[in-house]
Scaffold this active site. Structure first.
Site, mmCIF file in Angstrom:
data_model
loop_
_atom_site.group_PDB
_atom_site.id
_atom_site.type_symbol
_atom_site.label_atom_id
_atom_site.label_comp_id
_atom_site.label_asym_id
_atom_site.label_seq_id
_atom_site.Cartn_x
_atom_site.Cartn_y
_atom_site.Cartn_z
ATOM 1 C CG ASN A 144 0.576 0.438 -4.517
ATOM 2 O OD1 ASN A 144 -0.047 0.456 -3.447
ATOM 3 N ND2 ASN A 144 1.466 1.360 -4.827
ATOM 4 C CG ASP A 151 -0.238 0.075 2.530
ATOM 5 O OD1 ASP A 151 0.984 -0.187 2.565
ATOM 6 O OD2 ASP A 151 -0.881 0.405 3.542
ATOM 7 C CB CYS A 152 4.100 1.855 -1.629
ATOM 8 S SG CYS A 152 5.415 3.083 -1.683
ATOM 9 N N GLY A 153 2.547 4.746 -1.118
ATOM 10 C CA GLY A 153 2.068 5.978 -1.728
ATOM 11 C C GLY A 153 2.999 6.550 -2.774
ATOM 12 C CB THR A 208 8.229 5.862 -0.775
ATOM 13 O OG1 THR A 208 7.469 4.783 -0.199
ATOM 14 C CG2 THR A 208 7.601 7.168 -0.324
#
EC number: 2.7.1.198
Length: 336
Positions: free
Chosen positions: A93, A74-76, A78
């Site tokens: 994701n 669940d990376c925004g 980075t």
């Protein structure tokens, strides 16, 4: 009846990549999810039911890469976005994020898909070919004096005794190429990471000032951010183990609170000298969601991950307030 089934995963609204067709197989049947705070995404249960795989929480243990057939993050935007695509492991994701972060060049449509929810996952057709990360066997190659992918100077340097002139020329070429590539990477990072962040902050400041939310939030924030004791309380809250891993993903919370504090400092509501302790207070939770990935990159054993994750979380909790206090003392007299 087959033990495992193939599934098709498509991108959701605002997503990137895909569609991916993946299927577990014997010895490679682990679904690894590394999401904020170790919470299980809603799509995990559906994938397990459809494929027959087993799900593992990356915050609690690590799994050898050769056993992973699919990863959920669940990376925004980075580093975590590109770690598993770099290893050619199919990656989901749940956030609507495309080619972003320092490993953006590895995020391709054939190995990565984002903005995935329950409606984006379904059983694949029997004719669909699932992704297989197999290494191409090396075949015996005929030796040639010159190669199409090398300059003549490089071939001469490798295949013959290099003269001083050749060595100087090759050395100068490597230096120039290194500097040129560094420039390209810097510009690419500026375009894909820094400029979008600047646009986000500018938009956020505009919303805060235009909507009046800043004035309302300032009344709540000033008792905390307006003095050192309040900042230590804020640092304590951000460092609580149950919250730090949830506040960490994408540093979104730190960005929003940091922007709000910056606006209030600019307006004179909060003394400028408190900018330093405020920075430490709102960033106590940074990278707490990245611990399992970092340990995985270090090829840590599963037992190490089980001990390492809570160890780092509790160490952040123990130093959360003291680091803010030290920053508060160091800020005395600043901008005066």
């Amino acid at each position: 009846m087959e033990k495992y089934n193939a599934i098709k995963i498509v991108k959701g609204s605002g997503g990137f990549g895909g569609p991916l067709t993946v299927k577990p197989e014997e010895g490679k049947d682990t679904l690894l999810y590394i999401t904020g705070g170790g919470a299980e995404p809603e799509i995990v249960e559906k994938i397990v039911n459809l494929t027959g795989c087993k799900a593992v929480n990356g915050f609690k243990t690590s799994v050898p890469e050769e056993q992973i057939f699919l990863v959920i993050i669940d990376c925004g935007g980075t580093l975590r976005c590109g770690i598993y695509p770099q290893k050619r492991i199919p990656t989901i994701n749940v956030m609507p994020v495309g080619k972003s972060g320092p490993l953006a060049k590895f995020i391709t449509e054939d190995i990565y898909v984002s903005a995935v929810g329950l409606n984006q996952i379904s059983l694949a057709d029997s004719s669909a070919e699932p992704i297989k990360s197999t290494k191409v066997p090396e075949e015996g190659k005929r030796e040639f004096k010159y190669s199409a992918d090398k300059k003549v100077s490089q071939s001469l340097a490798e295949n013959s005794k290099s003269s001083i002139v050749q060595k100087i020329g090759m050395g100068a070429g490597k230096v120039v190429n290194t500097l040129y590539q560094a420039g390209r990477d810097a510009v690419q990072s500026m375009i894909t990471t820094i400029l979008p962040f600047m646009a986000f902050v500018a938009m956020l400041i505009g919303i805060i000032q235009g909507s009046g939310f800043g004035n309302w939030f300032a009344k709540i924030l000033v008792p905390l951010a307006g003095n050192g004791i309040g900042l230590m309380i804020l640092g304590f809250i951000c460092s609580i183990p149950l919250l730090s891993a949830l506040l960490g993903p994408g540093a979104v919370i730190a960005q929003i609170v940091g922007t709000l504090i910056g606006v209030e400092i600019g307006k004179g509501t909060i003394p400028p000298s408190l900018a330093l302790p405020a920075l430490f207070a709102i960033n106590t939770q940074c990278a707490c969601d990245f611990i399992p990935v970092g340990l995985g990159l270090a090829e840590a054993e599963p037992e190490t991950v089980e001990v390492g994750v809570p160890s780092v979380l509790y160490s952040r909790f123990m130093i959360g307030v003291p680091r803010v206090a030290v920053a508060w003392v160091a800020s005395i007299g600043l901008y005066q």
